[in-house]
Design a protein around this motif. Structure first.
Motif, PDB file in Angstrom:
ATOM      1  N   ARG A 155       7.127  -1.005   7.370  1.00 22.81           N
ATOM      2  CA  ARG A 155       8.409  -0.938   6.665  1.00 22.81           C
ATOM      3  C   ARG A 155       9.360  -2.022   7.166  1.00 22.81           C
ATOM      4  O   ARG A 155      10.009  -2.728   6.379  1.00 22.81           O
ATOM      5  CB  ARG A 155       9.027   0.445   6.846  1.00 22.81           C
ATOM      6  N   LEU A 182      17.849   2.694   4.763  1.00 18.18           N
ATOM      7  CA  LEU A 182      17.196   2.481   3.473  1.00 18.18           C
ATOM      8  C   LEU A 182      18.167   2.497   2.299  1.00 18.18           C
ATOM      9  O   LEU A 182      17.805   2.084   1.195  1.00 18.18           O
ATOM     10  CB  LEU A 182      16.123   3.557   3.240  1.00 18.18           C
ATOM     11  N   PRO A 227      13.379  -1.654  -2.991  1.00 19.35           N
ATOM     12  CA  PRO A 227      12.339  -0.620  -2.991  1.00 19.35           C
ATOM     13  C   PRO A 227      11.008  -1.153  -2.466  1.00 19.35           C
ATOM     14  O   PRO A 227      10.644  -2.307  -2.732  1.00 19.35           O
ATOM     15  CB  PRO A 227      12.241  -0.223  -4.465  1.00 19.35           C
ATOM     16  N   ILE A 228      10.332  -0.328  -1.700  1.00 15.94           N
ATOM     17  CA  ILE A 228       9.010  -0.681  -1.177  1.00 15.94           C
ATOM     18  C   ILE A 228       7.952  -0.018  -2.050  1.00 15.94           C
ATOM     19  O   ILE A 228       7.990   1.196  -2.279  1.00 15.94           O
ATOM     20  CB  ILE A 228       8.834  -0.211   0.278  1.00 15.94           C
ATOM     21  N   ARG A 229       7.011  -0.809  -2.527  1.00 13.44           N
ATOM     22  CA  ARG A 229       5.883  -0.241  -3.252  1.00 13.44           C
ATOM     23  C   ARG A 229       4.793   0.115  -2.241  1.00 13.44           C
ATOM     24  O   ARG A 229       4.385  -0.720  -1.437  1.00 13.44           O
ATOM     25  CB  ARG A 229       5.331  -1.233  -4.268  1.00 13.44           C
ATOM     26  N   VAL A 230       4.344   1.358  -2.275  1.00 12.87           N
ATOM     27  CA  VAL A 230       3.268   1.789  -1.391  1.00 12.87           C
ATOM     28  C   VAL A 230       2.095   2.216  -2.261  1.00 12.87           C
ATOM     29  O   VAL A 230       2.219   3.120  -3.098  1.00 12.87           O
ATOM     30  CB  VAL A 230       3.701   2.945  -0.472  1.00 12.87           C
ATOM     31  N   ASP A 273       0.562  10.512   3.480  1.00 11.85           N
ATOM     32  CA  ASP A 273       1.725  10.891   2.679  1.00 11.85           C
ATOM     33  C   ASP A 273       2.829  11.479   3.556  1.00 11.85           C
ATOM     34  O   ASP A 273       4.015  11.200   3.366  1.00 11.85           O
ATOM     35  CB  ASP A 273       1.334  11.929   1.628  1.00 11.85           C
ATOM     36  N   LEU A 324       4.618   8.751   5.487  1.00 15.09           N
ATOM     37  CA  LEU A 324       5.486   7.995   4.586  1.00 15.09           C
ATOM     38  C   LEU A 324       6.739   8.794   4.235  1.00 15.09           C
ATOM     39  O   LEU A 324       7.838   8.239   4.138  1.00 15.09           O
ATOM     40  CB  LEU A 324       4.705   7.632   3.315  1.00 15.09           C
ATOM     41  N   ARG A 325       6.567  10.101   4.045  1.00 15.03           N
ATOM     42  CA  ARG A 325       7.714  10.951   3.711  1.00 15.03           C
ATOM     43  C   ARG A 325       8.763  10.909   4.805  1.00 15.03           C
ATOM     44  O   ARG A 325       9.960  10.823   4.539  1.00 15.03           O
ATOM     45  CB  ARG A 325       7.233  12.384   3.479  1.00 15.03           C
ATOM     46  N   VAL A 361       9.774   7.458   2.129  1.00 10.66           N
ATOM     47  CA  VAL A 361       8.989   7.135   0.938  1.00 10.66           C
ATOM     48  C   VAL A 361       8.352   8.421   0.433  1.00 10.66           C
ATOM     49  O   VAL A 361       7.378   8.916   1.010  1.00 10.66           O
ATOM     50  CB  VAL A 361       7.898   6.075   1.237  1.00 10.66           C
ATOM     51  N   SER A 405       7.100   8.146  -5.249  1.00  8.08           N
ATOM     52  CA  SER A 405       7.216   6.688  -5.160  1.00  8.08           C
ATOM     53  C   SER A 405       5.867   6.010  -4.926  1.00  8.08           C
ATOM     54  O   SER A 405       5.793   4.773  -4.940  1.00  8.08           O
ATOM     55  CB  SER A 405       8.168   6.311  -4.016  1.00  8.08           C
ATOM     56  N   LEU A 406       4.824   6.785  -4.698  1.00  8.52           N
ATOM     57  CA  LEU A 406       3.522   6.202  -4.389  1.00  8.52           C
ATOM     58  C   LEU A 406       2.793   5.767  -5.653  1.00  8.52           C
ATOM     59  O   LEU A 406       2.857   6.438  -6.689  1.00  8.52           O
ATOM     60  CB  LEU A 406       2.649   7.203  -3.630  1.00  8.52           C
TER      61      LEU A 406
END
Length: 471
Positions: free
Chosen positions: A151, A167, A172-175, A186, A189-190, A194, A198-199
Motif C-alpha cells: 500500500r 486513505l 484508489p488502489i486496485r487489488v 481479504d 486487506l480489510r 480495502v 473493492s476487490l
C-alpha cells in the motif's frame, strides 16, 4: 508449597514427555465436548493460591481430553505441522528466557537469532538476498505486513504519503485477487482499508489456479495503483498459480505482486518440487508460515519484502522512550513488524533450521508429498471414492458419492479417533481434505488412515447427523 523453578519445570517436563511418548496410542482428536471441558477447567477463581506443581498437574489432567494430537503423524488437518525436537526445546527456552525482541535493547540475542534465521530462510527459499523480513504470529499477520508495504509503495509512486495522510482522499488502489484465494488475504486487506467490494476477483481455471489471461485483461481494464495477490499452494487442492507468467503481467502493468505461500512456498526448498514456484523470486512480497512445514511450535509466520524502504516506511515507529540503534547498527525488529511486544520466535526457527540443514528440510517436504500421493493412490481403490485434485504437493481432496455420504464417512473416521482431518466445500459440493505436513508421519500412519476410510466407506450412510470438523 514448593515454588522453585527446578521442581515445577522438572514435573512439567515429565508430563510433556509422557504426552509426546504416548501420542501413538492416543485418539487423534479430542474426546471431551465443550460442556465437559468447561466443567473440568472452570469454576470460581480460588481465593488463595495453589501450589504450582499441583496447578500444572491438575491443568494437564483437566485439559487432556480436550487436546488434539496435532504433534502426531496421524493429524492431517488444516495444513498444521508438528514440532521438531530442537524447535520444541528452543521454544521452551524461549519461555524461560522471556526475551522481548521488539528492540535490540530488550533482547540482543533474540534479535540476532531472528536476523540469522531470517537470512537462512531467504536463502533456503530462493528469495532475493536484499529482501527485508519480519517474524510475525502467522500468515495472517504476514499478509498484513506485506500488504501494508505494498500500500505504501504503490501510493508513494503516485505522490501520496499514506502514513502521513491516511486513505481519506487517496487515489484508489486496485487489488486483484484469485478466485481461490485464502480468506486471510481479504481479512488483511480489510484491516488496511480495502473492503471486499473493492476487490477485483480473477477467475480460476479448472485446476484452481488464477487465470493469467483474465488477470491481464483485468489489469488492462483500469489504471492507477495496483496490487496483485497470487498463491503458491491452494488450501484445498495444493494448486500453484503460474507465478512466472503472473510476474510478467504485473511487471508490464507496474503492479505490486504479493504471493501467499503459507505452506506452498516451502516447495522451493525441495529440488523435486521447486518447479512449482518457478518465478516466485520475481514477486515484491511473500507471506508464509514456519509452523506449517518447518514444524516449529505455534505461532510462527514470516513476511518478506523485496522493497525494504517501503516495508520500513509502513511498519517503523519512534517514541522518546524507545532505545533504538547503537554501536554495531543492530537490526531493530520493531521497525519491520506490526507488534511492539511479542514472542522471540527466532530461537525456534533457528533451532529447526540448524537441526535439519538444507537437505533435511528438502527431505521433510518431499517425504510429506510422497505420503500424500500414496494416500491418494490408496483412496482410488476405496469403493465410491473420487479424488478431486491432481496431487501436486501435500494436499489430497476427495469425496464420496454424494454430500451426505461424504459427510457420513468423514464423521465416522474422525469419531473413530485413528486420524483427524477436516471437511470442506469445493465447487459447491462437500469434500474431505487431507494435509500431510508433520515431520513424524510415516507409511504406517498413511496405512492407518486408509484403513479408517475403507471401514467408514463400508458403513456409508450410518450415523449421519451432528457437527463436522472444519465447520
Amino acid at each position: 508449597m514448593d515454588t522453585s523453578p527446578k521442581t515445577v519445570l522438572a514435573r512439567t517436563a515429565e508430563i510433556a514427555i509422557d504426552w509426546l511418548e504416548t501420542l501413538e496410542q492416543r485418539p487423534a482428536g479430542a474426546t471431551a465436548d465443550v460442556a465437559e471441558l468447561r466443567a473440568r477447567l472452570g469454576g470460581l477463581l480460588p481465593r488463595d493460591g495453589v501450589d504450582p506443581v499441583t496447578v500444572v498437574e491438575e491443568l494437564a489432567r483437566a485439559a487432556e481430553p480436550g487436546l488434539v494430537a496435532i504433534p502426531s503423524g496421524r493429524y492431517f488437518g488444516f495444513v498444521i505441522g508438528g514440532g521438531l525436537p530442537a524447535a520444541v526445546a528452543a521454544d521452551w527456552l524461549t519461555s524461560v528466557w522471556d526475551q522481548c525482541p521488539a528492540l535490540y535493547a530488550c533482547g540482543p540475542a533474540a534479535t540476532v537469532a531472528e536476523e540469522v534465521a531470517g537470512a537462512w530462510l531467504g536463502q533456503l527459499l530462493g528469495l532475493p538476498p536484499h529482501a527485508s523480513f519480519a517474524f510475525v504470529s502467522g500468515c495472517q499477520m504476514a499478509h498484513l505486513t506485506c500488504l501494508a508495504a505494498a500500500r505504501h509503495h504503490v501510493l508513494h509512486a503516485v505522490g501520496w504519503d499514506v502514513e502521513e495522510r491516511g486513505l481519506n482522499g487517496a487515489p484508489p488502489i486496485r487489488v486483484l485477487v484469485g478466485e481461490r484465494r485464502h480468506a486471510s488475504v481479504d481479512r488483511g486487506l480489510r484491516w488496511l482499508g480495502v473492503g471486499q467490494a473493492s476487490l477485483t476477483v480473477v477467475p480460476a481455471d479448472g485446476s484452481a489456479r488464477m487465470d493469467v489471461t483474465r488477470l491481464r485483461a483485468a489489469l488492462a481494464d483500469g489504471d492507477g495503483p495496483a496490487i496483485v495477490c497470487a498463491q503458491a499452494g491452494e488450501i484445498n487442492t495444493g494448486a500453484f498459480d503460474d507465478l512466472d507468467a503472473i510476474a510478467d503481467v504485473t511487471a508490464e502493468a507496474g503492479a505490486w505482486l504479493h504471493v501467499d505461500g503459507a505452506f506452498g512456498l516451502w516447495a522451493a526448498a525441495a529440488p523435486r518440487f521447486r518447479h512449482l514456484v518457478h518465478g516466485v523470486q520475481r514477486a515484491d512480497s511473500w507471506a508464509f508460515d514456519a509452523h506449517k512445514w518447518l514444524n516449529v511450535p505455534y505461532d510462527s509466520g514470516m513476511a518478506y519484502c523485496a522493497h525494504p524502504d517501503s516495508h520500513h516506511a509502513a511498519m517503523s515507529v519512534t517514541a522518546d522512550y524507545l532505545i533504538q540503534g547503537g554501536p554495531g547498527q543492530p537490526r531493530e525488529p520493531m521497525d519491520w513488524t506490526p507488534a511492539f511486544s511479542r514472542r522471540a520466535r527466532g530461537f525456534a526457527v533457528y533451532a529447526a533450521l540448524r537441526s535439519l540443514g538444507r537437505q533435511g528440510v528438502a527431505d521433510m517436504v518431499e517425504r510429506a508429498c510422497d505420503h500424500a500421493r500414496s494416500f491418494a493412490e490408496g483412496l482410488a481403490a476405496v469403493p465410491g471414492c473420487q479424488v478431486l485434485n491432481d496431487v501436486v504437493i501435500n494436499q489430497v481432496l476427495f469425496r464420496f458419492e454424494d454430500d451426505e455420504t461424504t459427510d457420513s464417512v468423514l464423521r465416522r473416521v474422525v469419531g473413530g479417533g485413528e486420524v483427524w482431518l477436516s471437511g470442506t466445500t469445493f465447487d459447491g459440493h462437500r469434500a474431505i481434505r487431507l494435509s500431510v505436513s508433520n515431520w513424524q508421519t510415516t507409511d504406517r500412519d498413511i496405512a492407518r488412515a486408509l484403513d479408517a476410510f475403507r471401514e467408514a466407506a463400508s458403513h456409508a450412510g450410518a450415523g449421519r447427523g451432528g457437527v463436522l470438523p472444519g465447520e
